[in-house]
Structure formats: C-alpha cells, structure tokens
Design a protein around this motif. Structure first.
Motif, mmCIF file in Angstrom:
data_model
loop_
_atom_site.group_PDB
_atom_site.id
_atom_site.type_symbol
_atom_site.label_atom_id
_atom_site.label_comp_id
_atom_site.label_asym_id
_atom_site.label_seq_id
_atom_site.Cartn_x
_atom_site.Cartn_y
_atom_site.Cartn_z
ATOM 1 N N LEU A 1 0.814 -1.217 0.000
ATOM 2 C CA LEU A 1 0.000 0.000 0.000
ATOM 3 C C LEU A 1 0.846 1.265 0.000
ATOM 4 O O LEU A 1 0.691 2.134 -0.865
ATOM 5 C CB LEU A 1 -0.926 0.017 1.224
ATOM 6 N N PHE A 2 1.722 1.359 0.953
ATOM 7 C CA PHE A 2 2.403 2.631 1.176
ATOM 8 C C PHE A 2 3.751 2.747 0.462
ATOM 9 O O PHE A 2 4.135 3.847 0.054
ATOM 10 C CB PHE A 2 2.545 2.879 2.676
ATOM 11 N N LEU A 3 4.442 1.622 0.270
ATOM 12 C CA LEU A 3 5.701 1.693 -0.477
ATOM 13 C C LEU A 3 5.417 1.795 -1.979
ATOM 14 O O LEU A 3 5.879 2.710 -2.653
ATOM 15 C CB LEU A 3 6.565 0.467 -0.179
ATOM 16 N N PHE A 4 4.616 0.847 -2.494
ATOM 17 C CA PHE A 4 4.263 0.889 -3.906
ATOM 18 C C PHE A 4 3.409 2.108 -4.212
ATOM 19 O O PHE A 4 3.536 2.713 -5.282
ATOM 20 C CB PHE A 4 3.514 -0.391 -4.299
ATOM 21 N N GLY A 5 2.505 2.449 -3.277
ATOM 22 C CA GLY A 5 1.645 3.602 -3.489
ATOM 23 C C GLY A 5 2.424 4.893 -3.625
ATOM 24 O O GLY A 5 2.077 5.774 -4.418
ATOM 25 N N SER A 6 3.503 5.017 -2.868
ATOM 26 C CA SER A 6 4.342 6.210 -2.957
ATOM 27 C C SER A 6 5.271 6.152 -4.168
ATOM 28 O O SER A 6 5.483 7.151 -4.856
ATOM 29 C CB SER A 6 5.174 6.363 -1.678
ATOM 30 N N LEU A 7 5.811 4.963 -4.423
ATOM 31 C CA LEU A 7 6.778 4.812 -5.508
ATOM 32 C C LEU A 7 6.152 5.077 -6.875
ATOM 33 O O LEU A 7 6.769 5.700 -7.741
ATOM 34 C CB LEU A 7 7.374 3.398 -5.464
#
Length: 258
Positions: free
Chosen positions: A37-43
């Motif tokens: 969610l948060f790593l891929f979502g930010s990347l």
C-alpha cells in the motif's frame, strides 16, 4: 444438511482458536499488504498520469488490488495446515468419528474466509487512513470483501486438495511460489489494463485474481457497473463451488488410502 453446517462451524471454531491464540500472526500477515500500500503507493503515485486508471489517486486504484492479492497469498497456504494435520495424525483420528467429511475440509476453508474478510477490512481502513477515497461507499467495500473471500475460497480449497495429493511441504512451497508472481503480475494489480501489453491483457481476462480486482474496483467507483460486478462475481462463485467440490473429492480419495 443442518448437521453438516453445524459440524462445519465446529471445525471452523477449532481453526479460529489458533488464530485467536496467536495474535502476532494476524499482525505479521498484514506487514506485506502495508508495504504494498504505502511503499508501492508512494513509488508509483505518478503513474496515474499515464491515464486509464479511472482515478487521479494511485492509492485509490491500488487498495482493491492489495486486498485481492492478500486474499490470494494467505489462502494459497491453506494446504500447509491440512498437511500438518495429516502428519500429526489429527486428520486420521477425525476419520474415526461420525463427523461429516465435507465439514473436515470446509472448516479450514470457512476459517480462511473469515480471516480473509478481517484482513480485507483492515487493509481498506489502512487505505482510508492513507488518503484513499471510496466513492462506492460501504456497499462497494462489502462487494470488494466478498469477491476477496470468494477468491480466497477458490485457492484455499485447491490448496487443501494439493496438500492431500502431494503430502510434502516442499512441493506445496514450490507450486505456490511458482504461481504467486505470475498470477499477480498477469493482472491489473499495479497497472491499468490500457497500459499493459496486449498479450498480458488477454491473459488477465482469464485470471481469477483479475476478476476479483475488476469487480472490486467497479463496486468502489462513483459509477459502478452492476453487469461487470455480477459477471465477475458470479464467475468467482462458480469457480469456488467447483474448487470446494474438488477438495471434498480429493479428501474422499485420501480417506480410502489410509
């Protein structure tokens, strides 16, 4: 039928006690979805500028994909539980009782379905805290959770059947590892279909993982497509029924072998 249902619930409660007594397991299973969610979502947050995502926020697009991927990855290991019970002799002892044979198999599947529903709701709430928007509201979230549970039932039942057929941890690990990444990346988990190569789009059309994502995303959108949701959800339901039937048939074959 009522007896089989009550026995299935008893076997489900038995499995749920393991989950309740090991709360750390629930937290560990949510680590990977949080990374997605948060790593891929930010990347990849700017990838929506390519178009075709149906939203201006990549997190909105990603949440249904993470819910469905989590359902797949957790249920694919259901056969390990079945294998443990075979190796400990627990399953054989249950065969000496009058308990329904379907209940012995379906208890594990129902337990995984309840755990999947819990995990799905937590992921949706985490997405909401991260700024995701769900125009489809509570009804859309309910549809997303339901298709995730149906997908989990498909792979949970097939994993149970696999556990009884191969009866080796290494084989289950190898098969699951081989299937997990192709099923994930040959779907719209991270990328809009319009941005995928044509051959990948065609394969995704036959990928049950993608069916659940398409139905979930449509239900969560501001303008849901009932036909799309019902067709994909119905296909998952049919596949789940076949998978459960297959696991019961495999169990009866195992019963004759002991």
């Amino acid at each position: 039928m009522s007896m089989a249902v009550s026995q299935t619930w008893y076997m489900t409660q038995r499995q749920l006690m393991v989950f309740v007594r090991q709360p750390a397991y629930a937290i560990i299973t949510l680590v990977q979805p949080v990374i997605w969610l948060f790593l891929f979502g930010s990347l990849f947050r700017k990838v929506v500028e390519l178009g075709g995502f149906g939203t201006t926020s990549y997190l909105d697009y990603l949440v249904p994909g993470v819910v469905v991927m989590s359902a797949l990855s957790s249920n694919m290991w259901a056969g390990m539980t079945t294998l443990d019970e075979i190796q400990r002799g627990t399953l054989d002892r249950f065969l000496t009782t009058p308990v329904s044979r379907a209940a012995l198999m379906n208890g594990n599947v129902v337990n995984n379905g309840l755990v999947t529903a819990f995990q799905s709701v937590v992921i949706v709430l985490l997405g909401l805290l991260g700024g995701a928007d769900y125009p489809g509201g509570t009804a859309g979230v309910a549809v997303l959770v339901l298709v995730a549970v149906l997908l989990g039932t498909v792979f949970g039942a097939l994993s149970n059947a696999l556990g009884m057929l191969v009866r080796e941890r290494e084989s289950i690990i190898g098969i699951n590892t081989f299937l997990l990444l192709p099923l994930t990346f040959l779907s719209s988990a991270f990328m809009a279909p319009s941005q995928m190569p044509s051959w990948m789009r065609h394969i995704a059309d036959f990928n049950p993982l993608n069916w659940a994502m398409v139905a979930g995303r449509s239900a969560l959108s501001a303008d849901p497509d009932p036909g799309l949701v019902l067709s994909r959800g119905g296909a998952l339901l049919g596949l789940a029924v076949v998978a459960v039937w297959l696991s019961i048939r495999t169990f009866r074959s195992y019963q004759r072998s002991v």
